[in-house]
Structures are given as structure tokens and as C-alpha cells.
Scaffold this motif. Sequence first.
Motif, short mmCIF file in Angstrom:
data_model
loop_
_atom_site.label_atom_id
_atom_site.label_comp_id
_atom_site.label_asym_id
_atom_site.label_seq_id
_atom_site.Cartn_x
_atom_site.Cartn_y
_atom_site.Cartn_z
N ALA A 44 0.84 -1.21 0.00
CA ALA A 44 0.00 0.00 0.00
C ALA A 44 0.87 1.26 0.00
N ASP A 45 0.40 2.30 -0.70
CA ASP A 45 1.11 3.58 -0.66
C ASP A 45 0.91 4.27 0.68
N GLY A 46 -0.22 4.01 1.33
CA GLY A 46 -0.51 4.61 2.63
C GLY A 46 -1.49 3.72 3.39
N ILE A 47 -1.57 3.94 4.69
CA ILE A 47 -2.50 3.17 5.52
C ILE A 47 -3.42 4.16 6.24
N LEU A 48 -4.71 3.97 6.08
CA LEU A 48 -5.69 4.79 6.80
C LEU A 48 -6.33 3.90 7.87
N PHE A 49 -6.05 4.21 9.12
CA PHE A 49 -6.61 3.44 10.23
C PHE A 49 -7.98 4.04 10.58
N VAL A 50 -9.01 3.22 10.53
CA VAL A 50 -10.37 3.65 10.89
C VAL A 50 -10.81 2.76 12.04
N ARG A 56 -10.85 3.61 26.30
CA ARG A 56 -9.93 4.74 26.17
C ARG A 56 -8.59 4.37 25.53
N SER A 57 -8.63 3.37 24.64
CA SER A 57 -7.37 3.00 23.98
C SER A 57 -7.64 2.34 22.64
N ILE A 58 -6.58 1.74 22.07
CA ILE A 58 -6.67 1.06 20.78
C ILE A 58 -7.35 -0.30 20.99
N PRO A 59 -8.39 -0.65 20.20
CA PRO A 59 -8.97 -1.99 20.34
C PRO A 59 -7.89 -3.06 20.22
N GLY A 60 -7.99 -4.09 21.06
CA GLY A 60 -6.95 -5.12 21.10
C GLY A 60 -6.68 -5.76 19.74
N ALA A 61 -7.74 -5.97 18.94
CA ALA A 61 -7.56 -6.62 17.64
C ALA A 61 -6.68 -5.76 16.73
N LEU A 62 -6.88 -4.45 16.78
CA LEU A 62 -6.06 -3.56 15.94
C LEU A 62 -4.62 -3.51 16.44
N LYS A 63 -4.45 -3.43 17.75
CA LYS A 63 -3.08 -3.39 18.30
C LYS A 63 -2.35 -4.69 17.97
N ASN A 64 -3.07 -5.81 18.04
CA ASN A 64 -2.46 -7.10 17.68
C ASN A 64 -1.98 -7.08 16.24
N ALA A 96 -10.86 10.26 20.51
CA ALA A 96 -9.65 11.09 20.66
C ALA A 96 -8.55 10.36 21.44
N VAL A 97 -8.92 9.61 22.46
CA VAL A 97 -7.89 8.97 23.29
C VAL A 97 -7.26 7.79 22.54
N MET A 98 -8.09 7.04 21.81
CA MET A 98 -7.54 5.98 20.95
C MET A 98 -6.54 6.56 19.96
N GLN A 99 -6.90 7.69 19.35
CA GLN A 99 -6.04 8.28 18.33
C GLN A 99 -4.72 8.76 18.93
N SER A 100 -4.80 9.28 20.15
CA SER A 100 -3.58 9.71 20.83
C SER A 100 -2.66 8.50 21.09
N SER A 101 -3.26 7.38 21.51
CA SER A 101 -2.46 6.16 21.73
C SER A 101 -1.85 5.69 20.42
N MET A 102 -2.63 5.75 19.35
CA MET A 102 -2.13 5.33 18.04
C MET A 102 -0.94 6.16 17.60
N ARG A 103 -0.99 7.45 17.89
CA ARG A 103 0.11 8.32 17.47
C ARG A 103 1.42 7.92 18.17
N SER A 104 1.34 7.54 19.44
CA SER A 104 2.55 7.07 20.13
C SER A 104 3.10 5.82 19.47
N VAL A 105 2.21 4.88 19.18
CA VAL A 105 2.64 3.59 18.61
C VAL A 105 3.25 3.83 17.22
N LEU A 106 2.55 4.62 16.40
CA LEU A 106 3.03 4.83 15.02
C LEU A 106 4.31 5.66 15.00
N SER A 107 4.47 6.55 15.97
CA SER A 107 5.73 7.29 16.05
C SER A 107 6.88 6.35 16.32
N PHE A 108 6.67 5.44 17.26
CA PHE A 108 7.72 4.47 17.58
C PHE A 108 8.05 3.62 16.35
N LEU A 109 7.03 3.35 15.53
CA LEU A 109 7.23 2.51 14.34
C LEU A 109 7.71 3.31 13.14
#
Length: 178
Positions: A44-50, A56-64, A96-109
Motif C-alpha cells: 500500500a502507498d498509505g494506511i488509513l486506520f479507521v 480509552r485506547s486502541i482496540p486489542g484486535a487492531l493493536k495485535n 480522541a484517546v484511541m487516536q492519541s495512543s495510536m500516534r505514540s505507537v506509530l511514532s515508535f514505528l
Amino acid sequence: MIHLAPEELEFTEITIKDLPLYSYDYDADFPPEGRALKEAIEAADGILFVSPEYNRSIPGALKNAIDWGSRPWGTNSFARKPTGIIGASPGSIGTAVMQSSMRSVLSFLDAPQLNAPEAYITYKAEVFGDDGEVKDGSTAKFLGHYMDEYAAFVARVLAANAPGHIGDLEPDAAKLSR
Ligand SMILES: Cc1cc2nc3c(=O)[nH]c(=O)nc-3n(C[C@H](O)[C@H](O)[C@H](O)COP(=O)(O)O)c2cc1C
């Protein structure tokens, strides 16, 4: 969102429901589901997470799924991949809180992220039809704008990632060229 996106974008849903729970033990020999996920991300050229927000966090299935894509060590499929994060929930903060958690994870990656506009969507039955159609004009306009900005962001990151671009040079060469 697909209907509201610019015509040059094509979408493929990356399936995550068949992934086992990630374990380091799989690194020596990834199962087909893990390989397919990494190949889909890399193609993929890009990934859009929906995503919704769970507790108050990333659903476990998505984090997995993200954990699978990041491994085995040294083969992180998200590196330099342009990403967007958007979600809807019945709550007023609209993931908003899920998205904030996602930003930390994606920054690390090392995955570049669309920073603006942010999109915190409150799910209301009168705004969305049963088939996902956006019935409210201002929400449709906002989501169309979000998709325009996402498309432009993906194009910018792909250009920056292209071989020979300044970001691709050795640090000393990049300094000399500025
Ligand atoms: C386990 C669980 C936790 C939830 N936690 C949140 C939450 O923290 N914030 C929120 O806005 N909604 C929360 N919700 C509500 C979800 O946003 C809502 O159910 C959403 O529509 C689920 O989407 P899905 O069917 O795609 O999983 C939660 C729902 C579940 C099942």
C-alpha cells in the motif's frame, strides 16, 4: 469515506480478524496470515486506520495487527509508511484517546502521520445511513476535506521517500545540499 475521497485513491481493506495473537515465538516462521498482513501493508502507498475506541485506547484486535506488522525485528512494515488515523464512537470525544495512543505507537514505528486535520467523529444515527452513507452535509464536507488532505499527505511522503530525494541521502550529503 471511500465515496468522499479523491478519485485517484483506491482502497483495499486489510483483513485483521484471522490473525492469531502475536507472540515472539512466531518470528522464526510467520504463519500465512502474518505474512499476508505484512505484504498488504508493504504493497500500500498509505494506511488509513479507521477504528473505534475501546476503554480509552486502541482496540486489542487492531493493536495485535500492528504488532504483527512491526515484526520480526528489523522488518517493520510501517517504517516510512504514510498513515492517517480516524475514528467514530457514540461518545462526544469521538475516539480522541484511541487516536492519541495510536500516534505514540506509530511514532515508535517510524510511520509518518497526517497531523491535521484531526478527525474525532461522534457517531449519531441521523448522520450516518445504514449503509455507511453520510447523510449530514457538513459532516460529508468535513470528511471529504479530510480525505483530500490525506491524499495530499500520502503524495508528499511518497515524494520524500523516493530514491535520490534529500531525505534519502547520507546525513553529511544532506547537510551540504541545504
Ligand atoms: C469493550 C468496549 C469498550 C469501549 N470503550 C469505549 C471508549 O473508551 N470510548 C468510546 O467512545 N466508546 C467506547 N466503546 C463504544 C464503542 O465506541 C462503540 O461500541 C463502537 O460503535 C464499536 O464499534 P465496532 O462495532 O466497530 O467495534 C466501547 C465499546 C466496547 C465494546
